[in-house]
Design a protein around this motif. Structure first.
Motif, mmCIF file in Angstrom:
data_model
loop_
_atom_site.group_PDB
_atom_site.id
_atom_site.type_symbol
_atom_site.label_atom_id
_atom_site.label_comp_id
_atom_site.label_asym_id
_atom_site.label_seq_id
_atom_site.Cartn_x
_atom_site.Cartn_y
_atom_site.Cartn_z
ATOM 1 N N ASP A 1 -44.850 33.363 -15.403
ATOM 2 C CA ASP A 1 -45.286 32.016 -15.784
ATOM 3 C C ASP A 1 -44.569 31.568 -17.059
ATOM 4 N N ARG A 2 -44.519 32.459 -18.026
ATOM 5 C CA ARG A 2 -43.933 32.132 -19.328
ATOM 6 C C ARG A 2 -42.451 31.782 -19.207
ATOM 7 N N ALA A 3 -41.761 32.469 -18.317
ATOM 8 C CA ALA A 3 -40.325 32.226 -18.165
ATOM 9 C C ALA A 3 -40.021 30.986 -17.320
ATOM 10 N N TRP A 4 -40.753 30.815 -16.221
ATOM 11 C CA TRP A 4 -40.428 29.738 -15.278
ATOM 12 C C TRP A 4 -41.016 28.376 -15.643
ATOM 13 N N ALA A 5 -42.142 28.355 -16.329
ATOM 14 C CA ALA A 5 -42.793 27.076 -16.633
ATOM 15 C C ALA A 5 -41.873 26.078 -17.336
ATOM 16 N N PRO A 6 -41.185 26.468 -18.412
ATOM 17 C CA PRO A 6 -40.322 25.488 -19.090
ATOM 18 C C PRO A 6 -39.166 25.004 -18.233
ATOM 19 N N ILE A 7 -38.672 25.857 -17.339
ATOM 20 C CA ILE A 7 -37.562 25.472 -16.476
ATOM 21 C C ILE A 7 -38.016 24.466 -15.421
ATOM 22 N N VAL A 8 -39.182 24.711 -14.833
ATOM 23 C CA VAL A 8 -39.727 23.790 -13.826
ATOM 24 C C VAL A 8 -39.992 22.428 -14.452
ATOM 25 N N ARG A 9 -40.558 22.429 -15.646
ATOM 26 C CA ARG A 9 -40.850 21.161 -16.325
ATOM 27 C C ARG A 9 -39.574 20.448 -16.744
ATOM 28 N N LYS A 10 -38.587 21.206 -17.191
ATOM 29 C CA LYS A 10 -37.320 20.609 -17.594
ATOM 30 C C LYS A 10 -36.654 19.924 -16.410
ATOM 31 N N ALA A 11 -36.875 20.463 -15.220
ATOM 32 C CA ALA A 11 -36.297 19.870 -14.009
ATOM 33 C C ALA A 11 -37.080 18.637 -13.555
ATOM 34 N N GLY A 12 -38.194 18.348 -14.225
ATOM 35 C CA GLY A 12 -38.961 17.149 -13.913
ATOM 36 C C GLY A 12 -40.113 17.354 -12.953
ATOM 37 N N TYR A 13 -40.505 18.599 -12.739
ATOM 38 C CA TYR A 13 -41.599 18.894 -11.820
ATOM 39 C C TYR A 13 -42.832 19.356 -12.599
ATOM 40 N N THR A 14 -43.977 19.268 -11.950
ATOM 41 C CA THR A 14 -45.226 19.727 -12.554
ATOM 42 C C THR A 14 -45.381 21.228 -12.324
ATOM 43 N N PHE A 15 -45.694 21.944 -13.385
ATOM 44 C CA PHE A 15 -45.891 23.391 -13.248
ATOM 45 C C PHE A 15 -47.379 23.729 -13.225
ATOM 46 N N TRP A 16 -47.726 24.629 -12.335
ATOM 47 C CA TRP A 16 -49.058 25.239 -12.350
ATOM 48 C C TRP A 16 -48.892 26.672 -11.872
ATOM 49 N N ALA A 17 -49.667 27.553 -12.455
ATOM 50 C CA ALA A 17 -49.529 28.980 -12.172
ATOM 51 C C ALA A 17 -50.178 29.336 -10.832
ATOM 52 N N PRO A 18 -49.573 30.260 -10.108
ATOM 53 C CA PRO A 18 -50.169 30.698 -8.842
ATOM 54 C C PRO A 18 -51.337 31.636 -9.108
ATOM 55 N N LYS A 19 -52.180 31.786 -8.123
ATOM 56 C CA LYS A 19 -53.248 32.781 -8.198
ATOM 57 C C LYS A 19 -52.696 34.094 -7.654
ATOM 58 N N VAL A 20 -53.313 35.190 -8.033
ATOM 59 C CA VAL A 20 -52.876 36.507 -7.562
ATOM 60 C C VAL A 20 -54.081 37.231 -6.975
ATOM 61 N N GLU A 21 -53.914 37.786 -5.787
ATOM 62 C CA GLU A 21 -54.982 38.585 -5.206
ATOM 63 C C GLU A 21 -54.424 39.942 -4.786
ATOM 64 N N ILE A 22 -55.146 40.993 -5.119
ATOM 65 C CA ILE A 22 -54.762 42.349 -4.776
ATOM 66 C C ILE A 22 -55.695 42.814 -3.653
ATOM 67 N N LEU A 23 -55.112 43.186 -2.545
ATOM 68 C CA LEU A 23 -55.895 43.538 -1.366
ATOM 69 C C LEU A 23 -55.895 45.044 -1.126
ATOM 70 N N VAL A 24 -56.960 45.507 -0.520
ATOM 71 C CA VAL A 24 -57.102 46.921 -0.215
ATOM 72 C C VAL A 24 -57.526 47.071 1.244
ATOM 73 N N GLY A 25 -56.919 48.024 1.944
ATOM 74 C CA GLY A 25 -57.286 48.283 3.323
ATOM 75 C C GLY A 25 -57.058 47.089 4.218
ATOM 76 N N ASP A 26 -58.043 46.768 5.025
ATOM 77 C CA ASP A 26 -57.931 45.651 5.970
ATOM 78 C C ASP A 26 -58.481 44.355 5.404
ATOM 79 N N GLN A 27 -58.665 44.309 4.128
ATOM 80 C CA GLN A 27 -59.176 43.093 3.498
ATOM 81 C C GLN A 27 -58.256 41.918 3.824
ATOM 82 N N PRO A 28 -58.780 40.822 4.380
ATOM 83 C CA PRO A 28 -57.933 39.691 4.776
ATOM 84 C C PRO A 28 -57.447 38.880 3.587
#
Length: 309
Positions: free
Chosen positions: A121-148
């Motif tokens: 996030d720290r590295a890409w946010a300024p680049i995305v904004r400099k290009a004129g786009y809105t930045f928002w951070a993705p969510k992260v999910e860690i899955l175990v077994g057959d968890q969908p």
């Protein structure tokens, strides 16, 4: 790695049919299925319309002209080949070191990826904004077994769908137990960087534009070619981050040697769908991103067919 839009894709050892869910997979495309808007129904009025006996008709001024809108595929072609992201320069170093957690438990895997994504996030946010786009951070999910997955049903080890990076802890835990520990670390860094690359594609319109191009192609071969372009670009973006942060990570010495070996042996030759690119091209694009630290090096959409085979 997997990202997905209206199609599925795959990634190397982890390649699975994407890519908003993105390859080496939310496909390389964004998660969810894109539907054309349905045509609204019109209910005739029950009232009898009245008309003026002498209707007035306005005549457009001769100097007024109407410019026809560009076909969506034309706009999409320009978005993927001439995106503003390619003109903003190198990604700044996040100055983050490699996370110290190791894949010895689900909690450790979660901590590793959570810390890594904050650095991305720290590295890409300024680049995305400099290009004129809105930045928002993705969510992260860690899955175990057959968890969908919360956003898509793909079962590969890593995927990007609907703004969520999904990573299966089982994959990393198994690698840590059975394989070279340094290889496990290099693979984890690559995977999360690849799926984050799909997020960058979503933020900059590349993902949606690629889906539009896919919708205008004829035949499976053309669709798979488009899938390989978006998946190889995500791998290139993964390399961009590591290249930008190489001195702090540090991506040097034995770690870098193992990373180079890993990206050079991650291809889809074994998969008849051929959705992610062969190992030669995967290595080439990953290393191009690392060597430049600049997203301009990752324009797979302007590259020859052979270079994204």
């Amino acid at each position: 790695m997997h990202s997905r839009v209206a199609m599925s894709v795959v990634t190397g050892t982890v390649l699975v049919l994407v890519a908003g869910c993105g390859l080496i997979g939310g496909s390389g495309k964004d998660g969810g299925t894109f539907k054309a808007a349905s045509t609204p129904s019109v209910t005739p009025s029950s009232e009898t319309p009245t008309f003026s006996p002498t209707p007035t008709v306005s005549t457009p001024s001769p100097s007024t002209s109407t410019t026809p809108a560009e076909p969506p595929v034309v706009v999409a072609n320009r978005t993927v080949t001439q995106n503003r992201l390619y003109r903003v320069g190198a990604v700044p170093a996040s100055r983050c070191k490699e996370p110290t957690e190791r894949a010895t438990s689900v909690a450790q895997v979660r901590a590793y990826y959570t810390e890594f994504v904050h650095c991305l996030d720290r590295a890409w946010a300024p680049i995305v904004r400099k290009a004129g786009y809105t930045f928002w951070a993705p969510k992260v999910e860690i899955l175990v077994g057959d968890q969908p997955r919360s956003q898509c049903s793909i079962t590969d080890s890593a995927a990007y769908c609907g703004g969520v990076i999904s990573l299966k802890a089982d994959f990393d835990l198994k690698n840590q137990r059975r394989d070279n520990k340094l290889w496990t670390r290099a693979t984890m860094a690559f995977l999360v960087g690849h799926e984050y690359g799909h997020h960058i594609q979503r933020l900059t319109g590349i993902m949606d534009a690629s889906q539009t191009r896919t919708n205008h192609t004829n035949g499976t071969d053309a669709q798979l070619l488009e899938s390989r372009r978006i998946e190889l670009q995500a791998s290139c973006f993964s390399g961009v981050y590591l290249g930008a942060d190489r001195k702090y990570f540090p991506a040097t010495g034995a770690w870098l040697k193992k990373w180079n070996w890993m990206v050079a042996n991650r291809g889809d030759e074994w998969n008849p769908t051929r959705s992610h690119g062969n190992k030669t091209n995967h290595s080439r694009w990953s290393r191009k991103g690392f060597g430049s630290g600049n997203p301009a090096a990752c324009n797979t959409f302007a590259a020859s067919t052979a270079s994204v085979a």
